[in-house]
Write a protein that holds these residues in place. Structure first.
Motif, PDB file in Angstrom:
ATOM      1  N   PRO A 403     -17.713 -37.736  51.632  1.00  0.00           N
ATOM      2  CA  PRO A 403     -16.897 -38.127  52.791  1.00  0.00           C
ATOM      3  C   PRO A 403     -17.513 -37.658  54.099  1.00  0.00           C
ATOM      4  N   THR A 435     -13.024 -42.298  55.518  1.00  0.00           N
ATOM      5  CA  THR A 435     -12.853 -41.035  56.253  1.00  0.00           C
ATOM      6  C   THR A 435     -13.558 -41.058  57.609  1.00  0.00           C
ATOM      7  N   VAL A 444     -16.585 -38.873  61.860  1.00  0.00           N
ATOM      8  CA  VAL A 444     -15.448 -38.449  61.053  1.00  0.00           C
ATOM      9  C   VAL A 444     -14.124 -38.694  61.771  1.00  0.00           C
ATOM     10  N   LEU A 448      -8.038 -36.631  59.305  1.00  0.00           N
ATOM     11  CA  LEU A 448      -8.078 -36.623  57.848  1.00  0.00           C
ATOM     12  C   LEU A 448      -8.717 -35.357  57.283  1.00  0.00           C
ATOM     13  N   MET A 449      -9.092 -34.428  58.166  1.00  0.00           N
ATOM     14  CA  MET A 449      -9.822 -33.239  57.736  1.00  0.00           C
ATOM     15  C   MET A 449      -9.115 -31.962  58.193  1.00  0.00           C
ATOM     16  N   PRO A 466     -11.470 -32.660  53.347  1.00  0.00           N
ATOM     17  CA  PRO A 466     -10.363 -33.619  53.457  1.00  0.00           C
ATOM     18  C   PRO A 466      -9.006 -32.936  53.253  1.00  0.00           C
ATOM     19  N   GLY A 470      -6.621 -37.274  54.152  1.00  0.00           N
ATOM     20  CA  GLY A 470      -7.964 -37.673  53.732  1.00  0.00           C
ATOM     21  C   GLY A 470      -8.052 -37.842  52.226  1.00  0.00           C
ATOM     22  N   LYS A 473      -6.739 -41.202  51.297  1.00  0.00           N
ATOM     23  CA  LYS A 473      -7.701 -42.259  51.641  1.00  0.00           C
ATOM     24  C   LYS A 473      -8.818 -42.341  50.600  1.00  0.00           C
ATOM     25  N   MET A 474      -9.293 -41.166  50.148  1.00  0.00           N
ATOM     26  CA  MET A 474     -10.357 -41.141  49.141  1.00  0.00           C
ATOM     27  C   MET A 474      -9.860 -41.720  47.818  1.00  0.00           C
TER      28      MET A 474
END
Length: 487
Positions: A403, A435, A444, A448-449, A466, A470, A473-474
């Motif tokens: 990511p 991401t 980035v 999301l982090m 993440p 995040g 999303k992954m």
């Protein structure tokens, strides 16, 4: 004359042997006033597995200071035996244990079932004696003996030179400690420490504050089983008396900070991820004898086995409340538990090559998914070797893009991933796209982090791991790029 002799012997007997008369009168009185009406048992029935032992205690009703000698018997000693209330399961079947005192008796039905195998698979197993074991580094604190490995030194630990990172694993020790022994079970990196303290009869995990429980049955010069579990955010230490079946367990849950330093969402509660090799030793006391060491994976067969670095080990940094939203857990939950992860924070591809060889050959996995590269060290040769090793174990390799993160290290790494995938004809999930801000895998999306402040250590700040957004999303990206893992 005859009557005078009788009176003489009667007086003589009363003077020199008064208990002959008083005992008889007392016994009769006790039986009359405290006659046993019933026998109370602490177990109404027993269901055991073959090899189990269970202590049954009996108390007379009404209760008096005098404890009668109960008689114990089994209706079928080929199924279950009993000695002074200690019932041992011998073979599958049914039996009745009877406890009796004179005309009063009580029965306990006993059902013996087949022993259930451990849900998992053995990764390593060694019975210790006077034959040296190559994988054990004694570091001057232990000696091999006929009875087992005798640890006597307190200035170091014995190390199992086998690297493990599975998030669902357990190490089992068969030990016999001295009466004054305080035993340490730890990780080679020292992030996890557990203690069995014989003189103080307790077991503990070195959290802050310490997590501990009393162990009333703990004594010196007796054999015990000690089990050390790592199950994602949970660590457990269990001590078992194999003769009685008694056990005590201490369980603690790692609560991640959700970031580092000033960027942390919360204080967290550190437990330790049990990095990287199992170690054991003596803190104080005369000795501890270690008779066997076994390492287990808690699952034998999975559809997906997830490997990687800290991105694949969210249990280390996720707050517990959000942990189900991490991407690995969402995959595992979607597969209803038919998956496992094996991540190592700070891990590189060479580290992964080390520990995957101690795990994957013993676990049946249809797919092996790798997400690694944030810590450097990736080369085409190393990644090719890793993918070929996975294929050689009969699994389908999946090599994911890493990511996005603020340092931008993902860009070059992901070009390399795509090159290796194309060369070897394998698939991968493009975690960098969902991401990033523009969906191109470059900049980035900071929302999301987690924000991580390493100003006091590495000297930099970065949006890197993440968070729960995040993670989702992954996970959602896997549904697009590699949906076959859910079939």
């Amino acid at each position: 004359m005859k009557n005078r002799r009788c009176r003489f012997f009667l007086i003589f007997a009363l003077f020199f042997f008064p208990t002959l008369f008083s005992a008889g009168c007392g016994k009769s009185k006790i039986e009359e006033e405290y006659k046993i009406e019933n026998i109370h048992l602490n177990k109404p029935s027993l269901t055991l597995q073959v090899g189990d032992k269970e202590q049954v205690t009996a108390l007379q009703v009404p209760s008096v200071a005098h404890q009668p000698a109960f008689q114990w018997s089994s209706s079928d000693e080929s199924v279950a035996t009993v000695v002074n209330g200690l019932v041992e399961a011998v073979a599958v079947g049914k039996a009745v244990i009877t406890v009796k005192h004179r005309e009063v008796s009580v029965d306990i039905p006993v059902t013996v079932e087949a022993a259930k195998p451990l849900q998992g698979t053995v990764l390593y197993d060694v019975k210790l004696n006077n034959t040296p074991v190559r994988e054990l580094q004694l570091n001057g604190v232990a000696q091999h003996t006929v009875e087992g490995l005798k640890v006597t030194g307190t200035r170091g630990v014995v190390k199992l030179d086998k690297f493990y990172a599975l998030a669902e694993r357990m190490a089992r020790y068969h030990i016999k400690p001295a009466h004054d022994a305080k035993i340490l079970f730890r990780s080679s990196e020292g992030d996890f420490n557990a203690f069995v303290d014989v003189p103080n009869k307790r077991v503990s995990i070195a959290t802050n504050p310490a997590s501990e429980k009393p162990v009333p049955f703990l004594e010196g010069n007796r054999e015990y089983i000690v089990e050390i579990f790592h199950i994602y955010q949970q660590a457990k230490v269990r001590i078992i008396d194999p003769k009685t079946g008694e056990e005590i367990e201490v369980s603690v849950t790692n609560d991640g900070q959700g970031g580092v330093g000033a960027g942390a969402l919360q204080k967290g509660f550190a437990v330790g991820m049990q990095w990287d090799h199992y170690c054991f030793g003596l803190v104080e006391g005369s000795f501890v004898l270690v008779k066997q060491l076994t390492v287990f994976a808690l699952k034998k067969s999975v559809n997906v086995l997830i490997y990687g670095d800290s991105i694949s080990q969210p249990e280390g940094y996720f707050p517990t409340a959000d942990f189900p939203e991490s991407w690995t857990q969402m995959i595992i939950n979607r597969l209803k538990g038919n998956a496992m992860s094996s991540g190592r924070g700070g891990g590189t591809v060479t580290m992964l090559l080390d520990y995957i060889k101690n795990e994957l050959p013993y676990i049946e996995a249809k797919y092996v998914m790798v997400t690694i590269g944030t810590n450097g060290g990736n080369t085409e040769d190393n990644l090719t070797e890793l993918v070929n090793y996975i294929s050689a174990q009969g699994a389908i390799p999946i090599l994911n893009n890493i990511p996005c993160n603020e340092s931008g290290t993902q860009i070059e790494n992901n070009r390399l991933m795509e090159k290796v995938r194309e060369k070897l004809g394998i698939k991968g999930c493009k975690f960098d796209l969902p991401t990033s801000i523009h969906g191109d895998g470059k900049e980035v999306n900071k929302s999301l982090m987690y924000w991580e402040d390493y100003s006091n250590s590495y000297g930099w700040q970065v949006y890197h791991h993440p968070n729960e957004k995040g993670g989702r999303k992954m996970y959602e990206r896997t549904l697009t790029d590699i949906p076959e893992i859910y079939e």
